[in-house]
Design an enzyme around this catalytic site. Structure first.
Site, PDB file in Angstrom:
ATOM      1  N   ASP A  61     -29.716  16.996  26.616  1.00  0.00           N
ATOM      2  CA  ASP A  61     -30.954  16.040  26.516  1.00  0.00           C
ATOM      3  C   ASP A  61     -32.378  16.656  27.468  1.00  0.00           C
ATOM      4  O   ASP A  61     -33.172  15.870  28.032  1.00  0.00           O
ATOM      5  CB  ASP A  61     -31.258  14.695  27.081  1.00  0.00           C
ATOM      6  CG  ASP A  61     -31.931  13.364  27.013  1.00  0.00           C
ATOM      7  OD1 ASP A  61     -32.821  14.153  25.809  1.00  0.00           O
ATOM      8  OD2 ASP A  61     -31.862  12.625  27.803  1.00  0.00           O
ATOM      9  N   ASN A 103     -32.728   6.569  37.134  1.00  0.00           N
ATOM     10  CA  ASN A 103     -32.044   6.252  36.337  1.00  0.00           C
ATOM     11  C   ASN A 103     -31.150   6.279  36.039  1.00  0.00           C
ATOM     12  O   ASN A 103     -29.515   5.587  36.512  1.00  0.00           O
ATOM     13  CB  ASN A 103     -32.589   5.664  34.780  1.00  0.00           C
ATOM     14  CG  ASN A 103     -31.794   4.741  34.149  1.00  0.00           C
ATOM     15  OD1 ASN A 103     -31.601   3.411  35.193  1.00  0.00           O
ATOM     16  ND2 ASN A 103     -30.567   5.007  33.610  1.00  0.00           N
ATOM     17  N   HIS A 104     -30.275   8.068  35.994  1.00  0.00           N
ATOM     18  CA  HIS A 104     -28.337   7.836  35.664  1.00  0.00           C
ATOM     19  C   HIS A 104     -28.827   9.897  36.207  1.00  0.00           C
ATOM     20  O   HIS A 104     -29.576  10.338  36.403  1.00  0.00           O
ATOM     21  CB  HIS A 104     -28.134   8.310  34.151  1.00  0.00           C
ATOM     22  CG  HIS A 104     -29.601   8.768  33.479  1.00  0.00           C
ATOM     23  ND1 HIS A 104     -30.797   7.848  32.747  1.00  0.00           N
ATOM     24  CD2 HIS A 104     -29.984   9.477  32.727  1.00  0.00           C
ATOM     25  CE1 HIS A 104     -31.435   8.933  32.041  1.00  0.00           C
ATOM     26  NE2 HIS A 104     -31.430   9.835  32.309  1.00  0.00           N
ATOM     27  N   GLN A 169     -25.176  10.345  30.520  1.00  0.00           N
ATOM     28  CA  GLN A 169     -25.963   9.837  31.065  1.00  0.00           C
ATOM     29  C   GLN A 169     -25.315   9.250  31.982  1.00  0.00           C
ATOM     30  O   GLN A 169     -26.029   7.747  31.093  1.00  0.00           O
ATOM     31  CB  GLN A 169     -27.434  10.336  30.232  1.00  0.00           C
ATOM     32  CG  GLN A 169     -27.812  10.988  30.064  1.00  0.00           C
ATOM     33  CD  GLN A 169     -29.257  10.717  29.251  1.00  0.00           C
ATOM     34  OE1 GLN A 169     -28.668  10.128  28.305  1.00  0.00           O
ATOM     35  NE2 GLN A 169     -30.129  11.800  29.196  1.00  0.00           N
ATOM     36  N   ARG A 199     -43.842  11.834  37.159  1.00  0.00           N
ATOM     37  CA  ARG A 199     -43.050  10.702  36.093  1.00  0.00           C
ATOM     38  C   ARG A 199     -41.796   9.964  36.696  1.00  0.00           C
ATOM     39  O   ARG A 199     -41.203  11.054  36.843  1.00  0.00           O
ATOM     40  CB  ARG A 199     -44.010  11.312  35.566  1.00  0.00           C
ATOM     41  CG  ARG A 199     -43.399  10.930  34.281  1.00  0.00           C
ATOM     42  CD  ARG A 199     -42.674  11.098  33.242  1.00  0.00           C
ATOM     43  NE  ARG A 199     -42.445  10.955  33.010  1.00  0.00           N
ATOM     44  CZ  ARG A 199     -41.119  10.354  31.127  1.00  0.00           C
ATOM     45  NH1 ARG A 199     -39.852  10.995  32.303  1.00  0.00           N
ATOM     46  NH2 ARG A 199     -40.879   9.430  29.865  1.00  0.00           N
ATOM     47  N   ASP A 201     -39.146   8.471  35.219  1.00  0.00           N
ATOM     48  CA  ASP A 201     -38.719   8.392  34.512  1.00  0.00           C
ATOM     49  C   ASP A 201     -38.026   7.065  33.718  1.00  0.00           C
ATOM     50  O   ASP A 201     -37.351   6.457  35.338  1.00  0.00           O
ATOM     51  CB  ASP A 201     -37.383   9.562  34.123  1.00  0.00           C
ATOM     52  CG  ASP A 201     -36.744   9.160  32.583  1.00  0.00           C
ATOM     53  OD1 ASP A 201     -37.071   9.906  31.781  1.00  0.00           O
ATOM     54  OD2 ASP A 201     -35.571   9.481  32.366  1.00  0.00           O
ATOM     55  N   GLU A 243     -43.011   5.329  34.088  1.00  0.00           N
ATOM     56  CA  GLU A 243     -42.808   5.631  32.545  1.00  0.00           C
ATOM     57  C   GLU A 243     -42.032   4.365  31.870  1.00  0.00           C
ATOM     58  O   GLU A 243     -40.524   4.160  32.668  1.00  0.00           O
ATOM     59  CB  GLU A 243     -41.755   6.753  32.023  1.00  0.00           C
ATOM     60  CG  GLU A 243     -41.588   6.810  31.005  1.00  0.00           C
ATOM     61  CD  GLU A 243     -40.316   6.857  29.619  1.00  0.00           C
ATOM     62  OE1 GLU A 243     -39.887   7.260  28.553  1.00  0.00           O
ATOM     63  OE2 GLU A 243     -38.685   7.033  30.799  1.00  0.00           O
ATOM     64  N   HIS A 309     -43.155  14.102  24.441  1.00  0.00           N
ATOM     65  CA  HIS A 309     -42.012  14.376  24.743  1.00  0.00           C
ATOM     66  C   HIS A 309     -41.300  14.120  23.432  1.00  0.00           C
ATOM     67  O   HIS A 309     -40.256  14.245  23.317  1.00  0.00           O
ATOM     68  CB  HIS A 309     -41.215  15.259  25.461  1.00  0.00           C
ATOM     69  CG  HIS A 309     -40.946  14.333  26.841  1.00  0.00           C
ATOM     70  ND1 HIS A 309     -41.766  13.840  27.108  1.00  0.00           N
ATOM     71  CD2 HIS A 309     -39.460  13.812  26.662  1.00  0.00           C
ATOM     72  CE1 HIS A 309     -40.819  12.682  27.901  1.00  0.00           C
ATOM     73  NE2 HIS A 309     -39.318  12.934  27.635  1.00  0.00           N
ATOM     74  N   ASP A 310     -41.616  12.581  23.002  1.00  0.00           N
ATOM     75  CA  ASP A 310     -40.275  11.827  22.953  1.00  0.00           C
ATOM     76  C   ASP A 310     -40.746  11.282  21.800  1.00  0.00           C
ATOM     77  O   ASP A 310     -42.462  11.986  21.752  1.00  0.00           O
ATOM     78  CB  ASP A 310     -40.100   9.964  23.449  1.00  0.00           C
ATOM     79  CG  ASP A 310     -39.269  10.954  25.282  1.00  0.00           C
ATOM     80  OD1 ASP A 310     -38.555  11.539  24.820  1.00  0.00           O
ATOM     81  OD2 ASP A 310     -39.844   9.965  25.998  1.00  0.00           O
TER      82      ASP A 310
HETATM   83  C1  GLC Z   1     -36.867   9.172  28.820  1.00  0.00           C
HETATM   84  C2  GLC Z   1     -37.517  10.360  28.401  1.00  0.00           C
HETATM   85  C3  GLC Z   1     -36.537  10.830  27.118  1.00  0.00           C
HETATM   86  C4  GLC Z   1     -34.846  10.430  27.800  1.00  0.00           C
HETATM   87  C5  GLC Z   1     -34.568   9.644  28.767  1.00  0.00           C
HETATM   88  C6  GLC Z   1     -33.401   9.468  28.955  1.00  0.00           C
HETATM   89  O1  GLC Z   1     -37.138   8.048  28.188  1.00  0.00           O
HETATM   90  O2  GLC Z   1     -38.955  10.447  28.535  1.00  0.00           O
HETATM   91  O3  GLC Z   1     -36.496  12.188  26.645  1.00  0.00           O
HETATM   92  O4  GLC Z   1     -34.409  11.124  26.642  1.00  0.00           O
HETATM   93  O5  GLC Z   1     -35.967   9.624  28.970  1.00  0.00           O
HETATM   94  O6  GLC Z   1     -33.885  10.010  30.806  1.00  0.00           O
END
Ligand code: GLC
Length: 554
Positions: A61, A103-104, A169, A199, A201, A243, A309-310
Site C-alpha cells: 500500500d 493504526n496498523h 494491514q 502527519r 495517518d 488525517e 496521494h489518495d
Molecule cells: C490513509 C492514507 C492512505 C492509506 C491508508 C492506510 O488513508 O492516506 O494512502 O492507504 O491510510 O494506511
C-alpha cells in the site's frame, strides 16, 4: 509567539521519496536524489516537506504497510541518508514532517508474525482477534470493491484478525498501553533524527474502540492528548497534522478545547466543497464549510489542500453535489474510485486549462489555513489512468526532457513516467518551466511568496463578503490592523461586480493589488467596482502597502 507557531503560516510540500528522484539507477527514487533537489524546493519557497512513508515495508500500500518503524526501506537509502537529508533541509530552513502510520502494521511485521504464531506471544494482544467470525465482518471497509471484509481468518492464529484497511494491514490494538508506549517510542526516535513532526495517518481509526463486540465504536480522544504531551516534552515546536476526515461537530475533540490535542488537521469539509464550487460556480456551500470550521483554538491550524496521494474523497457532499463534481471532473467510471471519489490529478480534472488550475491554487492558498501542495502539481502534471487504483496519480516527478523525464537512469522505473499525450514529460517538465517566465512553476513560486507575505490568512478572522453573485467569492481577513481581501470569479466569463467594504480594519477605500497591477479606489459611498476575468482572481491589501509598518509583533 507568532514566530513560534510556524505551522500557522507554513507552505507544506508533500512528496514520496520513491517517485521524486532516483540516483542509483534502480528505478526507485531515494534520499540521495531528494537531497539533490533540495534547492529546487527551497527556490519554490516551501517551508516544510511532508514525506509519505519511507520505512521498511513490503510496499503493498505504497508504504502504508510498515514492517519496521525504526528503519528506512533499503530501496530509498539508509538511516544515515535520512539524517543527511534532515540536516540538508534544516540548512535551508525547511522543516520535515513524516507520515506516522500506527493504526496498523504490515502483516509482515515481526510483531504480527509473532502474534499470529503463538497465543502466548507478548505481541498477541497488540492486535485485535476473534475466534468466531464477527457479525460486522463485512462492514466498514475503507476500500470497498477492493477490500472484501474487515476481519480475515488466519490459519496460523486459528482466529480472525481485524483490519480496517487491506487484509495485509492488521490493526494495532491501540488501547493497549504497551502499544501506546511503542507509538511514543517511534515518535521519539524520528524526532531524534531531526523531524519537526508527523502527519498522523487515519487518526479516527487509531482512537476508535476496536473489537469483535464493538458495534458503535467510541473515540478515545484522551490518547491524542497523550501523543501531544509526549511530543512537546521531546521537542517544543514539533507538531502533529492529523488525517481525520470527520464532521465539523467533532473538530474540537481533535484539536482539544484548549488546543491541547492535534496541532493541525486536514480540512476535508472545505476541500470537498471547494471542488463543488469549482465544478458548479456556486461558492455558497464552500462559505458554509468555511464558517463551520474556521473557529478553532488559537494555536490550532487547518491544512488546506487540493489533491493528495489518495482519491479526491467526495463522501461528505450531498448526493446531488457529488454528482455535479463527478460530471465535471471525473465523468468516466475509470476516473472514479471506491464509489466516493475521483482518482485523477488536478490538471487533467480542470482540462489542463491554466486559468482554472491557477484559480484553484489561488483559491486554496487564500482559505483559512496552511496550504499543502502535492509534488508535481506545481508544474501541472497529469495522471496515468491505466495504473491501478490510486497509483495513477503517483507517477514519477517530471524534471526534464531527458529519458524517463530525468527521474532515473533505469529504463524501467517502478511506476512508469508519463510519456504520451499532453501531460507527457516532453510537454510538462520542470526544466522547461524554469525558463518560461509565465509557466505554472514560476507563477506558483510568486503565489507562495505572496501567501507568505499575507500572514493575516493564517492568523486572522475570515469573513465572506456579499458580492450578490454565488459565483464570486470574496474573503476578507483582518489581523492586527492589517487586512487582506481575496476575490475569485468561478464563472467561465468576465464579471464586473460591486463590493462594499465596511467593518473594522484600515483603508477599505483603497485596494492595492498585490499580485498583478490594478488597484481600486472606492466611490464616495465606499463601494468598489471590480472586474474579474473568466476564472479570474485578485489579491488585495486594504489601505496601502506599508503593512509591515502597521504590523504589531508580539
Ligand atoms: C490513509 C492514507 C492512505 C492509506 C491508508 C492506510 O488513508 O492516506 O494512502 O492507504 O491510510 O494506511
Amino acid at each position: 509567539m507568532i514566530n513560534d507557531l510556524w505551522y500557522k503560516n507554513a507552505v507544506i510540500y508533500c512528496l514520496s521519496v520513491g517517485s521524486f528522484q532516483d540516483t542509483d539507477g534502480d528505478g526507485v527514487g531515494d534520499f540521495q536524489g531528494l537531497m539533490r533537489r533540495m534547492d529546487y524546493l527551497g527556490g519554490l519557497g516551501v517551508t516544510a516537506i511532508w514525506l509519505m512513508p519511507f520505512q521498511t515495508s513490503p510496499g503493498r500500500d505504497d508504504g502504508y504497510d510498515v514492517s519496521d518503524y525504526y528503519n528506512v526501506d533499503p530501496r530509498y537509502g539508509s538511516l544515515g541518508d535520512f539524517v543527511e537529508f534532515t540536516h540538508a533541509a534544516k540548512q535551508r530552513g525547511i522543516r520535515v514532517l513524516i507520515d506516522l502510520v500506527v493504526n496498523h502494521t504490515s502483516s509482515e511485521h515481526a510483531w504480527f508474525k509473532s502474534a499470529r504464531s503463538d497465543p502466548d506471544s507478548r505481541y498477541r494482544d497488540w492486535y485485535i482477534w476473534s475466534e468466531k467470525k464477527p457479525a460486522n465482518a463485512n462492514k466498514g471497509m475503507v476500500f470497498p470493491g477492493v477490500q472484501k471484509s474487515t476481519w480475515t481468518y488466519d490459519e496460523k492464529a486459528a482466529a480472525y484478525y481485524f483490519h480496517r484497511f487491506y487484509d495485509f494491514q492488521p490493526d494495532l490494538n491501540t488501547a493497549n498501553p504497551l502499544v501506546q508506549a511503542e507509538i511514543l517510542k517511534i515518535m521519539g526516535f524520528w524526532i531524534q533524527l531531526g523531524v519537526s513532526g508527523f502527519r498522523m495517518d487515519a487518526v479516527p481509526f487509531v482512537i476508535a474502540e476496536k473489537g469483535a463486540e464493538v458495534t458503535k465504536p467510541s473515540e478515545q480522544y484522551g490518547m491524542l492528548r497523550r501523543f501531544r504531551e509526549f511530543l512537546q516534552w521531546r521537542k517544543g515546536d514539533a507538531i502533529i497534522l492529523a488525517e481525520a476526515n470527520v464532521l465539523p461537530e467533532t473538530d474540537f475533540e481533535y484539536f482539544g478545547d484548549d488546543g491541547d490535542r492535534m496541532h493541525m488537521m486536514f480540512n476535508f469539509q472545505v476541500n470537498q466543497s471547494m471542488f463543488y464550487a469549482l465544478a458548479s460556480a456556486d461558492a455558497r456551500p464552500l462559505v458554509k464549510a468555511i464558517e463551520k470550521t474556521s473557529v478553532r483554538p488559537a494555536t490550532a491550524q487547518w491544512g488546506m489542500f487540493l489533491r493528495n496521494h489518495d482519491e479526491l474523497d467526495l463522501g461528505r457532499l450531498p448526493e446531488t453535489h457529488r454528482q455535479t463534481v463527478f460530471d465535471a471532473f471525473g465523468p468516466d467510471k475509470d476516473m472514479q474510485l471506491y464509489d466516493r471519489g475521483i482518482r485523477r490529478r488536478l490538471a487533467p480534472m480542470l482540462d489542463g486549462d491554466p486559468r482554472r488550475i491557477r484559480q484553484a491554487y489561488s483559491l486554496m492558498f487564500s482559505l483559512p489555513g496552511t496550504p499543502v501542495i502535492r509534488y508535481g502539481d506545481e508544474i501541472a502534471m497529469g495522471d496515468d489512468l491505466s495504473l491501478p487504483e490510486r497509483n495513477c496519480a503517483r507517477t514519477p516527478m517530471q524534471w526534464s526532457v531527458e529519458p524517463q523525464a530525468g527521474f532515473t537512469k533505469s529504463s524501467k522505473p517502478e511506476l512508469p513516467v508519463i510519456v504520451d499525450g499532453p501531460y507527457g514529460y516532453h510537454h510538462v517538465n520542470v526544466a522547461d518551466q524554469r525558463r518560461d517566465a509565465d509557466s505554472m512553476l514560476n507563477w506558483l513560486e510568486r503565489l507562495i511568496r505572496m501567501r507568505k507575505e499575507a500572514p493575516e490568512i493564517g492568523w486572522g478572522d475570515c469573513i465572506s463578503l456579499d458580492t450578490g453573485d454565488p459565483g464570486i467569492l470574496a474573503l476578507r481577513y483582518d489581523w492586527r490592523n492589517n487586512s487582506v481581501l481575496v476575490v475569485h470569479n468561478l464563472h467561465p466569463k468576465p464579471v464586473e461586480f460591486e463590493l462594499q467594504l465596511d467593518g473594522e480594519g484600515t483603508g477599505g477605500n483603497r485596494l492595492i493589488d498585490i499580485m498583478d497591477g490594478g488597484n481600486s479606489e472606492a466611490d464616495d459611498k465606499g463601494r468598489h467596482t471590480l472586474l474579474l476575468d473568466a476564472y479570474g482572481y485578485r489579491w488585495y491589501r486594504l489601505g496601502g502597502l506599508d503593512y509591515l509598518l502597521r504590523r504589531s509583533e508580539v
